[in-house]
Motif scaffolding. Structure first.
Motif, PDB file in Angstrom:
ATOM      1  N   ILE A 121      86.500  37.365  40.346  1.00 24.81           N
ATOM      2  CA  ILE A 121      85.247  36.812  40.863  1.00 24.81           C
ATOM      3  C   ILE A 121      85.538  36.050  42.149  1.00 24.81           C
ATOM      4  O   ILE A 121      86.502  35.292  42.241  1.00 24.81           O
ATOM      5  CB  ILE A 121      84.609  35.884  39.824  1.00 24.81           C
ATOM      6  CG1 ILE A 121      84.373  36.640  38.518  1.00 24.81           C
ATOM      7  CG2 ILE A 121      83.303  35.310  40.334  1.00 24.81           C
ATOM      8  CD1 ILE A 121      83.959  35.750  37.378  1.00 24.81           C
ATOM      9  N   SER A 122      84.682  36.222  43.150  1.00 19.32           N
ATOM     10  CA  SER A 122      84.854  35.553  44.437  1.00 19.32           C
ATOM     11  C   SER A 122      83.545  34.873  44.824  1.00 19.32           C
ATOM     12  O   SER A 122      82.529  34.983  44.133  1.00 19.32           O
ATOM     13  CB  SER A 122      85.269  36.560  45.514  1.00 19.32           C
ATOM     14  OG  SER A 122      84.202  37.448  45.794  1.00 19.32           O
ATOM     15  N   GLY A 123      83.572  34.173  45.976  1.00 18.44           N
ATOM     16  CA  GLY A 123      82.378  33.511  46.469  1.00 18.44           C
ATOM     17  C   GLY A 123      81.244  34.470  46.767  1.00 18.44           C
ATOM     18  O   GLY A 123      80.071  34.091  46.733  1.00 18.44           O
ATOM     19  N   GLU A 124      81.577  35.714  47.036  1.00 15.83           N
ATOM     20  CA  GLU A 124      80.559  36.727  47.312  1.00 15.83           C
ATOM     21  C   GLU A 124      79.683  36.978  46.094  1.00 15.83           C
ATOM     22  O   GLU A 124      78.530  37.411  46.230  1.00 15.83           O
ATOM     23  CB  GLU A 124      81.250  38.034  47.747  1.00 15.83           C
ATOM     24  CG  GLU A 124      80.303  39.156  48.140  1.00 15.83           C
ATOM     25  CD  GLU A 124      79.516  38.835  49.400  1.00 15.83           C
ATOM     26  OE1 GLU A 124      78.325  39.183  49.448  1.00 15.83           O
ATOM     27  OE2 GLU A 124      80.107  38.225  50.321  1.00 15.83           O
ATOM     28  N   ASP A 125      80.187  36.701  44.899  1.00 12.99           N
ATOM     29  CA  ASP A 125      79.469  36.987  43.665  1.00 12.99           C
ATOM     30  C   ASP A 125      78.443  35.924  43.293  1.00 12.99           C
ATOM     31  O   ASP A 125      77.714  36.089  42.309  1.00 12.99           O
ATOM     32  CB  ASP A 125      80.459  37.159  42.516  1.00 12.99           C
ATOM     33  CG  ASP A 125      81.427  38.301  42.755  1.00 12.99           C
ATOM     34  OD1 ASP A 125      80.963  39.403  43.087  1.00 12.99           O
ATOM     35  OD2 ASP A 125      82.650  38.086  42.655  1.00 12.99           O
ATOM     36  N   TRP A 126      78.402  34.821  44.035  1.00 12.82           N
ATOM     37  CA  TRP A 126      77.475  33.741  43.720  1.00 12.82           C
ATOM     38  C   TRP A 126      76.280  33.776  44.688  1.00 12.82           C
ATOM     39  O   TRP A 126      76.451  33.816  45.900  1.00 12.82           O
ATOM     40  CB  TRP A 126      78.169  32.391  43.817  1.00 12.82           C
ATOM     41  CG  TRP A 126      79.175  32.159  42.741  1.00 12.82           C
ATOM     42  CD1 TRP A 126      80.471  32.593  42.714  1.00 12.82           C
ATOM     43  CD2 TRP A 126      78.965  31.456  41.515  1.00 12.82           C
ATOM     44  NE1 TRP A 126      81.087  32.196  41.554  1.00 12.82           N
ATOM     45  CE2 TRP A 126      80.186  31.489  40.792  1.00 12.82           C
ATOM     46  CE3 TRP A 126      77.877  30.783  40.956  1.00 12.82           C
ATOM     47  CZ2 TRP A 126      80.338  30.894  39.555  1.00 12.82           C
ATOM     48  CZ3 TRP A 126      78.030  30.186  39.716  1.00 12.82           C
ATOM     49  CH2 TRP A 126      79.236  30.242  39.027  1.00 12.82           C
ATOM     50  N   LYS A 127      75.074  33.742  44.143  1.00  9.17           N
ATOM     51  CA  LYS A 127      73.851  33.698  44.937  1.00  9.17           C
ATOM     52  C   LYS A 127      73.435  32.237  45.108  1.00  9.17           C
ATOM     53  O   LYS A 127      73.292  31.495  44.133  1.00  9.17           O
ATOM     54  CB  LYS A 127      72.738  34.474  44.242  1.00  9.17           C
ATOM     55  CG  LYS A 127      71.400  34.414  44.968  1.00  9.17           C
ATOM     56  CD  LYS A 127      70.303  35.099  44.160  1.00  9.17           C
ATOM     57  CE  LYS A 127      68.947  34.949  44.858  1.00  9.17           C
ATOM     58  NZ  LYS A 127      67.851  35.561  44.052  1.00  9.17           N
ATOM     59  N   VAL A 128      73.216  31.821  46.348  1.00 10.50           N
ATOM     60  CA  VAL A 128      72.838  30.440  46.651  1.00 10.50           C
ATOM     61  C   VAL A 128      71.366  30.404  47.048  1.00 10.50           C
ATOM     62  O   VAL A 128      70.923  31.201  47.880  1.00 10.50           O
ATOM     63  CB  VAL A 128      73.701  29.859  47.783  1.00 10.50           C
ATOM     64  CG1 VAL A 128      73.466  28.357  47.911  1.00 10.50           C
ATOM     65  CG2 VAL A 128      75.182  30.141  47.552  1.00 10.50           C
ATOM     66  N   SER A 129      70.608  29.469  46.472  1.00  9.60           N
ATOM     67  CA  SER A 129      69.168  29.461  46.705  1.00  9.60           C
ATOM     68  C   SER A 129      68.599  28.059  46.531  1.00  9.60           C
ATOM     69  O   SER A 129      69.149  27.232  45.777  1.00  9.60           O
ATOM     70  CB  SER A 129      68.476  30.425  45.731  1.00  9.60           C
ATOM     71  OG  SER A 129      67.070  30.337  45.830  1.00  9.60           O
ATOM     72  N   TYR A 130      67.482  27.789  47.239  1.00 12.99           N
ATOM     73  CA  TYR A 130      66.733  26.560  46.998  1.00 12.99           C
ATOM     74  C   TYR A 130      66.009  26.619  45.654  1.00 12.99           C
ATOM     75  O   TYR A 130      65.579  25.601  45.127  1.00 12.99           O
ATOM     76  CB  TYR A 130      65.691  26.346  48.092  1.00 12.99           C
ATOM     77  CG  TYR A 130      66.263  25.922  49.422  1.00 12.99           C
ATOM     78  CD1 TYR A 130      66.838  24.659  49.587  1.00 12.99           C
ATOM     79  CD2 TYR A 130      66.215  26.757  50.537  1.00 12.99           C
ATOM     80  CE1 TYR A 130      67.356  24.258  50.810  1.00 12.99           C
ATOM     81  CE2 TYR A 130      66.722  26.366  51.762  1.00 12.99           C
ATOM     82  CZ  TYR A 130      67.287  25.114  51.892  1.00 12.99           C
ATOM     83  OH  TYR A 130      67.801  24.716  53.102  1.00 12.99           O
TER      84      TYR A 130
END
Length: 412
Positions: A121-130
């Motif tokens: 798992i890498s940072g690409e796999d995390w979705k960031v959202s308000y």
């Protein structure tokens, strides 16, 4: 003899039973047998994160953290994600991290497992959202670990001002150091009290050379439905003003685009040492406009319609490039009854970049963003709008930007 042997056997079984019960009581306290969620939150607290919670539901696992140990929010969030990935991911269901500020949710990071995907798992796999959705409602009632309430920060804000209004001298300058006390009083509420200590004054007058109060404010942050974030502030601001200020921020579904609004009503006065003088005049100011964020270069564009302290109405454009430890850009303004003006802005985060709080002992550090705004037109009177809090600057405004956080996640 048989009875004696039987008695010894019963005694041995009883002793073994007692030892087993003792082991079951001791082993969990040593960390064995803990759930992965409980162990992860304990590790996050050891790293210095505050307001740490977690909950498990059939649909997802949710964590909350508030970063106070790392000066750069995106870097602190990355460290929290690394810890969750190493010890706290659930099996076969999503995991969400909600990041708070003064216990008000700001952004969320969500990992959605893919069936059959066994890659790292890498940072690409995390979705960031308000968007925090119903996850906040699930987790906010859980008991907090390492609460931020009533903890004190003493931040030093160095400020350099300079001007070029006389022909016999290239620049006149003013250097100030402003220790500022910041305290979390209840969820969303921050008290700020500041003292200004002039270190060097050349050409800024007698009053600027005196030790005097600076910001003295109460600021309440809040989150409304539809991801509307806001801050209401009352107290003493800069530009010799006191009054009330309201800020609202709304991101669109495409989070590169957002709108902001600001409304304030202030009176005028000045400090002569520790004695405040009022002149009985009051005025309103406002600002409304849109933003566009270019993720590839972490560059933000802003366009505003505004009314300033002298009631002149105008338009402001800004472009800022954000780096991990600095933000730099330029601005241009045009208002009625005033000449066009512009210049550049430069803000930098001063060390230390990591500093945990030790329980309720006040922590002494430097501010997040210390910088300079260059006024190319040497404008004295127009285009003034007060900052309502000592911490207000472009780095502070950008620290929870999902794209800026994502860029940090991609760096590991």
């Amino acid at each position: 003899m048989k009875k004696k042997s039987s008695y010894k056997g019963v005694l041995q079984e009883y002793l073994l039973y007692c030892i087993a019960i003792l082991c079951l009581a001791v082993i969990p306290s040593a960390g064995f047998g803990q759930s992965t969620g409980e162990r992860t939150t304990d590790n996050l607290v050891k790293m210095g994160f505050e307001n740490v919670r977690w909950t498990d539901t059939p649909e997802e696992r949710v964590y909350t953290v508030e970063n106070s140990a790392y000066k750069i929010q995106a870097l602190g969030i990355r460290k929290a994600i690394e810890m969750i990935q190493s010890t706290g991911l659930p099996a076969g269901k999503p995991c969400k991290l909600i990041v708070t500020h003064y216990n008000v949710p700001q952004v969320s990071l969500t990992y959605q497992p893919v069936a059959g995907d066994t890659a790292t798992i890498s940072g690409e796999d995390w979705k960031v959202s308000y968007e925090v959705g119903e996850s906040w409602e699930k987790v906010k009632k859980e008991k907090k670990k390492n609460s931020s309430l009533f903890k004190v920060d003493i931040l030093v804000y160095p400020q350099l001002y300079f001007k070029n209004y006389i022909i016999t001298q290239i620049y006149q300058a003013l250097l100030e150091f402003s220790p500022t006390v910041e305290v979390s009083l209840w969820p969303g509420m921050k008290f700020t009290g500041q003292i200004i200590l002039p270190a060097y004054n050349d050409g800024y007058g007698e009053l600027a050379g005196k030790v005097r109060p600076g910001y003295l404010t109460l600021a309440q942050q809040f989150r409304l439905p539809y991801n509307i974030l806001g801050t209401a502030t009352v107290g003493f601001f800069d530009y010799d003003t006191y009054g009330a200020d309201l800020k609202l921020f709304y991101p669109f579904r495409d989070q590169r685009f957002s709108i902001e609004g600001r409304l304030g009503y202030v009176g005028f006065g000045y400090w002569k040492g520790f004695k405040c003088h009022y002149n009985g005049q009051y005025t309103g100011y406002w600002s409304v406009g849109g933003n566009f964020y270019w993720p590839r270069y972490n560059t933000q564009f802003k366009l505003r319609a505004e009314q300033y302290l002298l009631k002149e109405k105008g338009v402001r454009f800004e472009m800022m490039r954000h780096f991990r430890y600095a933000s730099v850009g330029f601005y241009a303004v045009k208002a009625e009854h005033a000449n066009s003006n512009g210049g550049f802005k430069f803000f930098i985060a001063l060390p230390p970049y990591k500093q945990k709080r030790h329980r309720y002992i006040p922590r002494v550090s430097t501010s997040l963003g210390t910088g300079i705004t260059y006024n190319a037109g040497n404008e004295k009177y127009y285009y003034h709008m007060p900052y309502s809090n000592a911490s207000d600057n472009v780095m502070e405004e950008n620290k929870f930007n999902p794209y800026f956080i994502k860029s940090e996640l991609l760096n590991y």
